[in-house]
Scaffold this motif. Structure first.
Motif, PDB file in Angstrom:
ATOM      1  N   UNK A 230       0.862  -1.178   0.000  1.00 58.72           N
ATOM      2  CA  UNK A 230       0.000   0.000   0.000  1.00 58.72           C
ATOM      3  C   UNK A 230       0.899   1.228   0.000  1.00 58.72           C
ATOM      4  N   UNK A 231       0.784   2.052  -1.037  1.00 60.79           N
ATOM      5  CA  UNK A 231       1.538   3.305  -1.131  1.00 60.79           C
ATOM      6  C   UNK A 231       0.600   4.440  -0.753  1.00 60.79           C
ATOM      7  N   UNK A 232       0.953   5.169   0.290  1.00 56.44           N
ATOM      8  CA  UNK A 232       0.045   6.148   0.862  1.00 56.44           C
ATOM      9  C   UNK A 232       0.761   7.472   1.083  1.00 56.44           C
ATOM     10  N   UNK A 233       0.016   8.558   0.929  1.00 62.25           N
ATOM     11  CA  UNK A 233       0.541   9.884   1.273  1.00 62.25           C
ATOM     12  C   UNK A 233      -0.508  10.622   2.092  1.00 62.25           C
ATOM     13  N   UNK A 234      -0.047  11.354   3.094  1.00 66.03           N
ATOM     14  CA  UNK A 234      -0.939  12.094   3.982  1.00 66.03           C
ATOM     15  C   UNK A 234      -0.273  13.406   4.389  1.00 66.03           C
ATOM     16  N   UNK A 235      -1.071  14.463   4.654  1.00 67.26           N
ATOM     17  CA  UNK A 235      -0.486  15.680   5.206  1.00 67.26           C
ATOM     18  C   UNK A 235      -0.055  15.421   6.636  1.00 67.26           C
ATOM     19  N   UNK A 236       1.029  16.021   7.045  1.00 62.87           N
ATOM     20  CA  UNK A 236       1.517  15.804   8.403  1.00 62.87           C
ATOM     21  C   UNK A 236       2.048  17.097   8.983  1.00 62.87           C
ATOM     22  N   UNK A 237       2.195  17.107  10.297  1.00 64.86           N
ATOM     23  CA  UNK A 237       2.638  18.299  11.009  1.00 64.86           C
ATOM     24  C   UNK A 237       1.904  18.403  12.334  1.00 64.86           C
ATOM     25  N   UNK A 238       1.663  19.619  12.776  1.00 61.23           N
ATOM     26  CA  UNK A 238       0.891  19.823  13.992  1.00 61.23           C
ATOM     27  C   UNK A 238      -0.521  19.263  13.798  1.00 61.23           C
ATOM     28  N   UNK A 239      -1.034  18.596  14.827  1.00 58.23           N
ATOM     29  CA  UNK A 239      -2.372  18.027  14.694  1.00 58.23           C
ATOM     30  C   UNK A 239      -3.371  19.143  14.397  1.00 58.23           C
ATOM     31  N   UNK A 240      -4.226  18.887  13.387  1.00 57.77           N
ATOM     32  CA  UNK A 240      -5.163  19.912  12.928  1.00 57.77           C
ATOM     33  C   UNK A 240      -6.384  19.230  12.318  1.00 57.77           C
ATOM     34  N   UNK A 241      -7.500  19.262  13.035  1.00 54.53           N
ATOM     35  CA  UNK A 241      -8.747  18.709  12.523  1.00 54.53           C
ATOM     36  C   UNK A 241      -9.547  19.846  11.906  1.00 54.53           C
ATOM     37  N   UNK A 242      -9.628  19.856  10.583  1.00 54.05           N
ATOM     38  CA  UNK A 242     -10.293  20.933   9.866  1.00 54.05           C
ATOM     39  C   UNK A 242     -11.723  20.590   9.484  1.00 54.05           C
ATOM     40  N   UNK A 243     -12.222  19.488   9.993  1.00 54.66           N
ATOM     41  CA  UNK A 243     -13.577  19.085   9.667  1.00 54.66           C
ATOM     42  C   UNK A 243     -13.634  18.247   8.409  1.00 54.66           C
ATOM     43  N   UNK A 244     -13.156  18.788   7.311  1.00 56.17           N
ATOM     44  CA  UNK A 244     -13.168  18.067   6.032  1.00 56.17           C
ATOM     45  C   UNK A 244     -11.946  17.167   5.868  1.00 56.17           C
ATOM     46  N   UNK A 245     -10.941  17.366   6.729  1.00 56.55           N
ATOM     47  CA  UNK A 245      -9.760  16.497   6.716  1.00 56.55           C
ATOM     48  C   UNK A 245      -9.046  16.634   8.058  1.00 56.55           C
TER      49      UNK A 245
END
Length: 323
Positions: A223-238
């Motif tokens: 499984x090849x996966x990419x995700x945004x990372x950094x400070x935890x941030x729940x924006x509702x849509x992601x």
């Protein structure tokens, strides 16, 4: 591309509407929207815009700059796949670069597509809203069975659509040898109104999706996966998680991380990052400030032993950024 150029040349002396439609497809890889098409046709008709002038407008647009970056990414990935390799397995290019003006796709697409290794049964998750350049790159891999799963259906020549929630796919166990999940996991279980699709909300939707992908992946699959990372941030849509939190999600879903790499965007462009740099990144108006790219495999004892042997033999070859 050669076919597109030939089709465009065939319309060069034809009616304006054919020239406009073909020019948009050739230069921007899409059909013109109705308003832009009408404006171009009106200007061509009254002589205030020439065909050469229209082409100049298209190739000097910001949109074309993005198309060029992604085309170069596809060419890079294809070149990496074609290189002779001293060891078995896919190409594993690292330390990629991309302009600061580009979003994370300029890193995600070449990193993931370069790692295709001739698998026959391939699934892409979230294809319906994917970049046209990425979809063309997927089809160009030449997999015998290329499928795309999404809540919405999109017709892509060369790709078999699967309409459904990735948390409950209409697919058999171990149906796919390779799965791509590019910038999709962070949206699963979130508010999808921005995409005009409906799906049940779930706080741990990403983990549920990973468990389902584990089910449909072959025992030796990837499984090849990419995700945004950094400070935890729940924006509702992601949701954006720290690198360590993402790795924990992967592992709880039954995967081990075979390889990963972190990237950050700074004023000089996208570049590989340290764990500390990625932890501190923030999601901004222009997209992610950092991304985590990973190759995941089902966490079997045989896979753990294979990794141990690999690390012993290739101590100097980097494999992880999150450790």
């Amino acid at each position: 591309m050669q076919g597109e150029v030939q089709a465009w040349l065939a319309t060069a002396s034809g009616p304006d509407h054919e020239f406009v439609d073909r020019s948009w497809q050739l230069v921007l890889r899409r059909s013109p929207d109705s308003e832009a098409r009408a404006a171009a046709l009106a200007k061509l008709a009254d002589g205030t815009l020439s065909r050469a002038g229209l082409l100049r407008q298209l190739v000097t647009s910001d949109e074309f700059d993005r198309v060029e970056v992604l085309d170069e990414a596809l060419s890079f990935a294809a070149g990496e796949r074609s290189k002779p390799r001293e060891v078995r397995g896919p190409a594993r290019p690292r330390e990629l670069r991309a302009p600061a003006s580009s979003d994370e796709r300029a890193i995600e697409i070449p990193w993931c597509l370069a790692r295709y290794d001739g698998e026959s049964r391939v699934l892409d998750v979230g294809y319906a809203f994917a970049e046209p350049a990425y979809l063309s790159g997927l089809v160009a891999l030449g997999a015998d069975d290329l499928a795309g799963a999404d809540l919405s259906r999109a017709d892509v020549p060369g790709l078999r659509p699967i309409v459904g929630d990735v948390r409950g796919l209409p697919a058999d166990d171990h149906a796919f040898e390779l799965i791509f999940c590019i910038s999709t996991l962070e949206h699963i279980g979130r508010d999808n109104e921005v995409y005009d699709v409906a799906a049940p909300r779930e706080e741990e939707g990403d983990e549920s999706a990973l468990r389902e992908l584990h089910r449909v992946l072959t025992r030796n699959g990837r499984l090849l996966v990419s995700v945004p990372t950094g400070e935890r941030d729940d924006q509702g849509w992601q949701v954006q998680r720290t690198p360590e939190d993402w790795v924990a999600v992967f592992e709880r879903a039954g995967f081990l991380v075979f390889e990963d790499e972190l990237y950050v965007r700074d004023p000089a462009g996208w570049r590989t990052a340290t764990l500390a740099e990625a932890r501190a990144a923030r999601y901004g108006d222009n997209g992610a400030g950092a991304v985590l790219l990973a190759e995941l495999r089902p966490a079997r004892m045989a896979e753990r032993l294979r990794l141990a042997v690999r690390d012993a033999r290739h101590r100097d070859a980097p494999r992880r950024s999150t450790q």
